[in-house]
Design an enzyme around this catalytic site. Structure first.
Site, PDB file in Angstrom:
ATOM      1  N   LYS A  27      -7.895 -21.611  -4.919  1.00 50.62           N
ATOM      2  CA  LYS A  27      -8.976 -21.089  -4.070  1.00 50.62           C
ATOM      3  C   LYS A  27     -10.294 -21.599  -4.642  1.00 50.62           C
ATOM      4  O   LYS A  27     -10.725 -21.140  -5.706  1.00 50.62           O
ATOM      5  CB  LYS A  27      -8.982 -19.559  -4.083  1.00 50.62           C
ATOM      6  CG  LYS A  27      -7.823 -18.919  -3.331  1.00 50.62           C
ATOM      7  CD  LYS A  27      -7.878 -17.410  -3.492  1.00 50.62           C
ATOM      8  CE  LYS A  27      -6.886 -16.714  -2.561  1.00 50.62           C
ATOM      9  NZ  LYS A  27      -6.761 -15.273  -2.897  1.00 50.62           N
ATOM     10  N   LYS A  42      -1.773 -22.179   2.426  1.00 47.26           N
ATOM     11  CA  LYS A  42      -1.714 -20.961   3.234  1.00 47.26           C
ATOM     12  C   LYS A  42      -3.106 -20.726   3.789  1.00 47.26           C
ATOM     13  O   LYS A  42      -4.081 -20.676   3.059  1.00 47.26           O
ATOM     14  CB  LYS A  42      -1.177 -19.758   2.455  1.00 47.26           C
ATOM     15  CG  LYS A  42      -2.043 -19.199   1.363  1.00 47.26           C
ATOM     16  CD  LYS A  42      -1.536 -17.798   0.971  1.00 47.26           C
ATOM     17  CE  LYS A  42      -2.481 -17.113   0.026  1.00 47.26           C
ATOM     18  NZ  LYS A  42      -2.106 -15.727  -0.248  1.00 47.26           N
ATOM     19  N   SER A  73      -5.357 -22.494  -0.665  1.00 51.15           N
ATOM     20  CA  SER A  73      -5.480 -21.236   0.071  1.00 51.15           C
ATOM     21  C   SER A  73      -6.868 -20.986   0.641  1.00 51.15           C
ATOM     22  O   SER A  73      -7.885 -21.335   0.050  1.00 51.15           O
ATOM     23  CB  SER A  73      -5.117 -20.075  -0.869  1.00 51.15           C
ATOM     24  OG  SER A  73      -5.419 -18.828  -0.284  1.00 51.15           O
ATOM     25  N   GLU A  92      -6.169 -12.051   8.895  1.00 52.79           N
ATOM     26  CA  GLU A  92      -5.688 -13.430   8.805  1.00 52.79           C
ATOM     27  C   GLU A  92      -4.768 -13.807   9.963  1.00 52.79           C
ATOM     28  O   GLU A  92      -4.069 -14.811   9.917  1.00 52.79           O
ATOM     29  CB  GLU A  92      -4.988 -13.640   7.459  1.00 52.79           C
ATOM     30  CG  GLU A  92      -5.943 -13.358   6.301  1.00 52.79           C
ATOM     31  CD  GLU A  92      -5.336 -13.572   4.929  1.00 52.79           C
ATOM     32  OE1 GLU A  92      -4.131 -13.888   4.861  1.00 52.79           O
ATOM     33  OE2 GLU A  92      -6.065 -13.435   3.938  1.00 52.79           O
ATOM     34  N   HIS A 136      -5.375  -5.929   3.379  1.00 53.63           N
ATOM     35  CA  HIS A 136      -5.737  -6.660   4.590  1.00 53.63           C
ATOM     36  C   HIS A 136      -5.419  -5.878   5.859  1.00 53.63           C
ATOM     37  O   HIS A 136      -5.678  -6.345   6.950  1.00 53.63           O
ATOM     38  CB  HIS A 136      -4.973  -7.998   4.672  1.00 53.63           C
ATOM     39  CG  HIS A 136      -5.428  -9.010   3.667  1.00 53.63           C
ATOM     40  ND1 HIS A 136      -4.757 -10.184   3.444  1.00 53.63           N
ATOM     41  CD2 HIS A 136      -6.495  -9.019   2.837  1.00 53.63           C
ATOM     42  CE1 HIS A 136      -5.394 -10.867   2.498  1.00 53.63           C
ATOM     43  NE2 HIS A 136      -6.446 -10.175   2.119  1.00 53.63           N
ATOM     44  N   GLU A 140       1.081  -9.733   1.937  1.00 54.22           N
ATOM     45  CA  GLU A 140       1.384 -10.803   2.884  1.00 54.22           C
ATOM     46  C   GLU A 140       2.868 -11.151   2.897  1.00 54.22           C
ATOM     47  O   GLU A 140       3.482 -11.300   1.851  1.00 54.22           O
ATOM     48  CB  GLU A 140       0.614 -12.093   2.524  1.00 54.22           C
ATOM     49  CG  GLU A 140      -0.882 -11.933   2.533  1.00 54.22           C
ATOM     50  CD  GLU A 140      -1.595 -13.233   2.136  1.00 54.22           C
ATOM     51  OE1 GLU A 140      -0.937 -14.293   2.064  1.00 54.22           O
ATOM     52  OE2 GLU A 140      -2.805 -13.168   1.895  1.00 54.22           O
ATOM     53  N   ASP A 200       3.036 -12.517  -0.728  1.00 55.34           N
ATOM     54  CA  ASP A 200       1.904 -12.307  -1.632  1.00 55.34           C
ATOM     55  C   ASP A 200       1.799 -10.810  -1.797  1.00 55.34           C
ATOM     56  O   ASP A 200       1.428 -10.094  -0.876  1.00 55.34           O
ATOM     57  CB  ASP A 200       0.604 -12.870  -1.049  1.00 55.34           C
ATOM     58  CG  ASP A 200      -0.612 -12.480  -1.896  1.00 55.34           C
ATOM     59  OD1 ASP A 200      -0.421 -11.937  -3.006  1.00 55.34           O
ATOM     60  OD2 ASP A 200      -1.745 -12.718  -1.447  1.00 55.34           O
ATOM     61  N   GLU A 221       3.867 -14.434  -4.816  1.00 56.74           N
ATOM     62  CA  GLU A 221       2.528 -14.544  -5.403  1.00 56.74           C
ATOM     63  C   GLU A 221       2.047 -13.194  -5.921  1.00 56.74           C
ATOM     64  O   GLU A 221       2.328 -12.165  -5.307  1.00 56.74           O
ATOM     65  CB  GLU A 221       1.587 -15.069  -4.310  1.00 56.74           C
ATOM     66  CG  GLU A 221       0.149 -15.236  -4.720  1.00 56.74           C
ATOM     67  CD  GLU A 221      -0.731 -15.541  -3.511  1.00 56.74           C
ATOM     68  OE1 GLU A 221      -1.904 -15.136  -3.531  1.00 56.74           O
ATOM     69  OE2 GLU A 221      -0.247 -16.170  -2.545  1.00 56.74           O
TER      70      GLU A 221
END
Length: 446
Positions: free
Chosen positions: A354, A405, A381, A216, A164, A173, A251, A302
């Site tokens: 998800k 999240k 999520s 994000e 990301h 994350e 994560d 995660e």
């Protein structure tokens, strides 16, 4: 006269990264209509249901006109006349009959695309709530058989690494969870204050450009050590005055730096001149997590290992699973068949929910019910490529997931979900319950 579906219209819109995605309107015989838009991920699990993209040169191959056409020409005409409150019937019809493709893990949506099917599924779900004249979260709760509504603890992704971010950080994350808040409203206040304190700490330490935000809304300072990310969070929580009230989640997205050939994890995978000196075994990585947990207030990890590394997952869950939730994302891809296997093998103890990994509301609900019955936690999520659609906010309340999240408190496509949760809490009034410290098991299984 029962209200029925009279028309279905799909279009190509854009997600928060400027990539095409699918939006669907479902029109009803009473003149109203409902709309659903699907997100898409950057670090995707190989077992996710098929996200249909056009290929070719337009939009660098990421167009979704085939998926749009599948809705307009195949799915739409086939569901006209159906009752939008019959979610299970419509989802199963789309998944099992109109699409009908399956593999060892179940229905895989290879023909029509999970993005086509899900956009319709989301819009139908919203339409069903409209017909019943109840809020979307209540309609979802009814579909699942959940009697108790709970507002989730938000997990704000405030430091970005991995796939990301353009920094050297391997782990994807670093999140803050205000478990010590007494309401969702207070949780937002805590999250926002920690976020702004973190911003000033990062600016002071790494300079102005280190406060640029990732996909994000989190910061992506150019740090290399994963531990440094944890230190920054600890300092920001302290500075905001919330030590003990705000905990940490991670994560790791470890599949992104797992080497298939030598079965090692390369924490240096983003380095240009990488000599492989930072490669470690699954067991060494497990010990690294245990050292993090002993030093920092971490309550959630995660995707700590590769999506096929079931055995190392099980070891970590066995060793620290009481204290910390071990969340399966790429491992489980919200797939009921994979969830059943993980429950059976005690691989992890929480589901990352998800909806676009599996591709229908009904299958998502099934995965959540299975997880809750096994005593697992559930975290709803977003995806890194989001839209302004707020469905997952209602989903998290309707299913009482206990956690959600959907990014940092920054970027409108992230705040859209958090703001919807504020509205839901306000609407519930005195009946509103915030998961808080009970985020792993906020309600009895349903």
């Amino acid at each position: 006269m029962a209200v029925t579906i009279t028309w279905v219209k799909a279009r190509q819109i854009f997600d928060s990264r400027g990539n095409p995605t699918v939006e669907v309107d479902v029109g009803l015989s009473d003149g109203s209509y409902a709309r659903g838009a699907v997100p898409s991920g950057a670090s995707t699990g190989i077992y996710e249901a098929l996200e249909l993209r056009d290929g070719g040169s337009d939009y660098l191959g990421k167009g979704v006109l085939k998926a749009v056409s599948n809705v307009n020409n195949i799915i739409g005409p086939a569901i006209v006349g159906k009752d939008p409150t019959e979610q299970v019937e419509i989802d199963n019809f789309m998944v099992q009959q109109l699409d009908g493709t399956s593999n060892e893990w179940g229905w895989c949506k290879q023909k029509l695309g999970a993005n086509a099917i899900l956009a319709v599924s989301l819009a139908v779900c919203k339409a069903g709530a409209m017909v019943k004249k109840i809020p979307l979260y209540q309609h979802i709760a009814n579909l699942a058989g959940n009697k108790t509504l709970v507002l989730p603890v938000p997990a704000f992704n405030v430091i970005n690494g991995g796939s990301h971010a353009g920094n050297k950080l391997a782990m994807q994350e670093f999140m803050i969870l205000p478990t010590g808040a007494s309401s969702f409203k207070e949780a937002m206040k805590m999250g926002v204050e920690v976020y702004h304190n973190l911003k000033s700490i990062i600016k002071k330490k790494y300079g102005q450009d280190a406060t640029n935000v990732g996909d994000e809304g989190g910061f992506a300072p150019n740090i290399q050590e994963n531990k440094e990310g944890l230190e920054l969070l600890k300092a920001a929580i302290e500075k905001a005055g919330y030590t003990g009230k705000v905990v940490i989640g991670m994560d790791v997205a470890a599949s992104e730096f797992f080497g298939e050939k030598d079965k090692t994890y390369d924490l240096n995978f983003k380095e240009e001149n990488n000599d492989g000196s930072n490669k470690i075994s699954g067991d060494s990585l497990k010990d690294l997590y245990k050292s993090f947990v002993s030093e920092y207030p971490i309550e959630s990890i995660e995707d700590p290992f590769d999506q096929d590394d079931w055995s190392t997952y099980a070891k970590l869950t066995d060793e620290i699973g009481q204290k910390v939730q071990i969340v399966g994302d790429d491992l489980l891809v919200t797939n009921p068949t994979r969830v059943a296997k993980a429950i059976n093998e005690k691989t992890c103890n929480a589901l990352l929910l998800k909806v676009n990994q599996i591709g229908s509301v009904t299958e998502s609900i099934e995965a959540v019910r299975m997880s809750k019955r096994a005593g697992w936690g559930v975290m709803a999520s977003h995806r890194s490529g989001e839209t302004e659609d707020t469905f997952i906010a209602d989903l998290s309340v309707g299913l009482s997931t206990g956690q959600i999240k959907t990014g940092a408190p920054c970027r409108s496509e992230r705040l859209a979900k958090y703001n919807q949760l504020l509205r839901i809490e306000e609407e519930l009034g005195d009946a509103a319950v915030y998961a808080g410290a009970k985020f792993r098991a906020p309600v009895e299984p349903y």
